[in-house]
Design an enzyme around this catalytic site. Structure first.
Site, PDB file in Angstrom:
ATOM      1  N   SER A 171      15.508  21.013 -17.115  1.00 19.55           N
ATOM      2  CA  SER A 171      14.293  21.773 -17.372  1.00 19.55           C
ATOM      3  C   SER A 171      14.673  23.047 -18.106  1.00 19.55           C
ATOM      4  O   SER A 171      15.769  23.570 -17.944  1.00 19.55           O
ATOM      5  CB  SER A 171      13.631  22.099 -16.032  1.00 19.55           C
ATOM      6  OG  SER A 171      12.888  23.292 -16.132  1.00 19.55           O
ATOM      7  N   LYS A 190      16.648  21.357 -11.838  1.00 22.17           N
ATOM      8  CA  LYS A 190      15.976  20.097 -12.149  1.00 22.17           C
ATOM      9  C   LYS A 190      16.850  19.045 -12.836  1.00 22.17           C
ATOM     10  O   LYS A 190      17.669  19.359 -13.688  1.00 22.17           O
ATOM     11  CB  LYS A 190      14.762  20.358 -13.048  1.00 22.17           C
ATOM     12  CG  LYS A 190      13.601  21.050 -12.368  1.00 22.17           C
ATOM     13  CD  LYS A 190      13.017  20.294 -11.195  1.00 22.17           C
ATOM     14  CE  LYS A 190      12.182  19.127 -11.643  1.00 22.17           C
ATOM     15  NZ  LYS A 190      10.907  19.554 -12.247  1.00 22.17           N
ATOM     16  N   GLU A 218       9.978   8.036 -17.503  1.00 23.93           N
ATOM     17  CA  GLU A 218       8.617   8.538 -17.744  1.00 23.93           C
ATOM     18  C   GLU A 218       8.130   8.184 -19.147  1.00 23.93           C
ATOM     19  O   GLU A 218       6.968   7.828 -19.346  1.00 23.93           O
ATOM     20  CB  GLU A 218       8.577  10.058 -17.540  1.00 23.93           C
ATOM     21  CG  GLU A 218       8.702  10.461 -16.084  1.00 23.93           C
ATOM     22  CD  GLU A 218       8.864  11.967 -15.932  1.00 23.93           C
ATOM     23  OE1 GLU A 218       7.887  12.625 -15.591  1.00 23.93           O
ATOM     24  OE2 GLU A 218       9.973  12.474 -16.180  1.00 23.93           O
ATOM     25  N   TYR A 268     -10.684 -14.252 -45.253  1.00 22.23           N
ATOM     26  CA  TYR A 268     -10.028 -12.954 -45.308  1.00 22.23           C
ATOM     27  C   TYR A 268     -11.039 -11.832 -45.516  1.00 22.23           C
ATOM     28  O   TYR A 268     -11.995 -11.948 -46.265  1.00 22.23           O
ATOM     29  CB  TYR A 268      -8.986 -12.917 -46.444  1.00 22.23           C
ATOM     30  CG  TYR A 268      -8.302 -11.559 -46.553  1.00 22.23           C
ATOM     31  CD1 TYR A 268      -7.205 -11.258 -45.761  1.00 22.23           C
ATOM     32  CD2 TYR A 268      -8.794 -10.566 -47.407  1.00 22.23           C
ATOM     33  CE1 TYR A 268      -6.599 -10.009 -45.820  1.00 22.23           C
ATOM     34  CE2 TYR A 268      -8.199  -9.322 -47.468  1.00 22.23           C
ATOM     35  CZ  TYR A 268      -7.104  -9.048 -46.679  1.00 22.23           C
ATOM     36  OH  TYR A 268      -6.512  -7.818 -46.735  1.00 22.23           O
ATOM     37  N   HIS A 317       0.837  -1.225   0.000  1.00 21.24           N
ATOM     38  CA  HIS A 317       0.000   0.000   0.000  1.00 21.24           C
ATOM     39  C   HIS A 317       0.861   1.261   0.000  1.00 21.24           C
ATOM     40  O   HIS A 317       0.446   2.292   0.519  1.00 21.24           O
ATOM     41  CB  HIS A 317      -0.951   0.046   1.206  1.00 21.24           C
ATOM     42  CG  HIS A 317      -1.693  -1.223   1.446  1.00 21.24           C
ATOM     43  ND1 HIS A 317      -2.920  -1.492   0.899  1.00 21.24           N
ATOM     44  CD2 HIS A 317      -1.348  -2.331   2.166  1.00 21.24           C
ATOM     45  CE1 HIS A 317      -3.328  -2.704   1.274  1.00 21.24           C
ATOM     46  NE2 HIS A 317      -2.380  -3.232   2.029  1.00 21.24           N
TER      47      HIS A 317
HETATM   48  N1  ARG Z   1      -2.570  -5.698 -48.422  1.00 23.77           N
HETATM   49  C1  ARG Z   1      -3.426  -6.772 -48.034  1.00 23.77           C
HETATM   50  C2  ARG Z   1      -3.363  -6.933 -46.507  1.00 23.77           C
HETATM   51  O1  ARG Z   1      -2.526  -6.345 -45.912  1.00 23.77           O
HETATM   52  C3  ARG Z   1      -2.996  -8.027 -48.686  1.00 23.77           C
HETATM   53  C4  ARG Z   1      -4.061  -9.042 -48.846  1.00 23.77           C
HETATM   54  C5  ARG Z   1      -5.050  -8.548 -49.769  1.00 23.77           C
HETATM   55  N2  ARG Z   1      -5.960  -9.540 -50.217  1.00 23.77           N
HETATM   56  C6  ARG Z   1      -7.070  -9.204 -50.803  1.00 23.77           C
HETATM   57  N3  ARG Z   1      -7.829 -10.137 -51.184  1.00 23.77           N
HETATM   58  N4  ARG Z   1      -7.403  -7.953 -51.000  1.00 23.77           N
HETATM   59  O2  ARG Z   1      -4.145  -7.600 -45.896  1.00 23.77           O
END
Ligand code: ARG
Length: 461
Positions: free
Chosen positions: A276, A282, A289, A316, A155
């Site tokens: 400073s 200082k 920091e 994706y 504490h």
């Molecule tokens: N520049 C894209 C990324 O960083 C690469 C992959 C892109 N793929 C796609 N189907 N557009 O994710």
């Protein structure tokens, strides 16, 4: 013209070109991109998917491009969107139509996944080595301060006596966990997504085991959809970095406090402090920091990526392009903080007298006083109560337990004898705590030996 221009009847709007492009930040993965392409082309040749001489020509071309980028002779274009299409376009411009065969059985989705993994995989050992350098400085500081008594706090109140060595080894243990966390993360990401294609692999006899081995991965990833949509490895890495920074930040906070006139337990080297612009007296702990401040930035990266990924359906999605800047920024930040922090600690002067003075106040030997009575047969809870009364008496009389006359001790319990003063000496209090993990000299020596062994094991690798 765009690589994918066939399906379109209009040029991309320049706003979209700028917005969509990632080349300004993913160019830093050019080595990984070329390594991935060489592994892929080699495999295409071996599997008879393209002719052996075509594979050779592609690989030669890629090697020249790599040398040119290394030499700073290549300018990337926004028009080609990312590092993957920049390099592929460049290859075809240089070697002609054969270059167009490179992308057979591959997608940018598995390409970016493998590049990014390779990049993070390559940075982890660098960070681990930096942590090990810090461990070595902690070991030195501990060895030099095995008997430097200081107050330990709970504490933020003086609690029990410890040593500066014991304190340093606490941080050494935290950092050891950071190393093993990064190692775990490295082991788990050691699977190659290349060959997953857009999401469903391909109809070519692509040999994923071959490319995985060529790129130094343990094995290919098991599921192609997961391969292109997984960024767990980056999240895990950012999480390990965040915890590491949290440790550095806590340590920084202590150093900042210890540098204050209120504590003056340590003094920073002039080379690692700043002045400073207005107050001539200082000497500021700016480095500590800034490390504390930059910790917020690394946490920010972790939260960024967790949030980007949180509702993404498989596989994706372009959102995932947002995965790179936060990871790169965290890598840069961690790799900047660690060496400067290590150097700051290495050059810091410990002021044992001030630590000792602070340890003499605040009744930090009160637990030992209770233990003294307990060893003479009194139950601990009773002893605890008696020492509480003694402390109260001392505060009223302006004394400490070490200076209180024996008759006052005996006025509260006649179990007290003259040997109480020796039992209350800070050195006795520290050296009595020989329990595994404790602050006594031999216990801390054991802790030092453990960290030394940990560092040595890794230096042999
Ligand atoms: N520049 C894209 C990324 O960083 C690469 C992959 C892109 N793929 C796609 N189907 N557009 O994710």
């Amino acid at each position: 013209m765009k690589l994918w221009a066939g399906r379109f009847q209009k040029e991309t709007d320049t706003l979209v070109n700028d917005f969509n492009s990632s080349i300004t930040f993913d160019a830093r993965m050019y080595k990984e991109d070329i390594a991935g392409s060489i592994a892929h082309a080699t495999m295409l040749g071996k599997q008879g998917i393209i002719e052996a001489h075509e594979a050779e020509k592609i690989i030669e071309g890629l090697k020249v491009i790599l040398a040119d980028i290394d030499a700073g002779q290549v300018e990337f274009s926004l028009e080609n969107e990312d590092i993957h299409m920049n390099i592929e376009t460049m290859l075809t411009q240089r070697i002609g139509d054969t270059g167009k065969r490179l992308h057979t059985g591959r997608s940018r989705n598995d390409q970016v996944a493998v590049d990014f993994r390779l990049y993070v995989k390559g940075e982890i050992p660098k960070i681990i080595n930096m942590i090990l350098d810090l461990e070595k400085v902690l070991i030195q500081k501990a060895q030099a301060n095995l008997e430097t008594v200081m107050p330990g706090y709970t504490h933020m109140q003086r609690a029990q006596p410890t040593t500066f060595a014991h304190y340093m080894m606490a941080y050494a243990n935290m950092l050891r966990r950071d190393v093993t966390r990064l190692e775990d993360c490295l082991a788990r990401m050691d699977e190659c997504p290349l060959g997953a294609g857009a999401l469903a692999t391909s109809t070519y006899p692509v040999d994923r085991f071959q490319t995985a081995a060529a790129l130094g991965f343990q094995k290919p990833t098991d599921n192609s959809m997961d391969s292109v949509s997984d960024r767990d490895f980056a999240i895990e890495f950012l999480s390990a970095c965040s915890i590491l920074m949290m440790h550095l930040s806590r340590f920084s906070e202590e150093i900042i406090l210890w540098c204050s006139w209120e504590f003056k337990y340590v003094e920073l080297d002039d080379a690692y402090s700043t002045g400073s612009s207005i107050m001539p007296q200082k000497k500021n702990p700016d480095v500590a920091e800034l490390v504390r401040g930059k910790t917020g930035r690394v946490y920010g990266s972790l939260v960024t990526l967790l949030t980007v990924m949180k509702a993404l359906p498989l596989a994706y999605n372009k959102d995932m392009q947002e995965d790179k800047e936060c990871v790169f920024d965290a890598i840069d930040t961690v790799e900047m903080c660690l060496p400067v922090f290590t150097a700051m600690l290495d050059t810091l002067t410990v002021l044992p007298k001030n630590m000792r003075n602070a340890a003499s106040g605040g009744f930090i030997n009160a637990t030992d006083c209770a233990d003294y009575l307990t060893k003479k047969g009194m139950p601990f809870r009773e002893a605890y109560m008696i020492v509480g009364r003694l402390v109260n008496l001392c505060i009223k009389a302006g004394e400490t337990l070490d200076t209180l006359p024996l008759k006052d001790f005996r006025s509260i319990s006649n179990l007290f004898d003259a040997d109480v003063y020796q039992a209350l000496e800070l050195k006795t209090c520290v050296n009595g705590r020989k329990v595994y993990g404790g602050p006594a000299k031999e216990a801390v020596e054991q802790q030092i030996a453990n960290i030394q062994a940990f560092v040595k094991e890794r230096e042999h690798e």
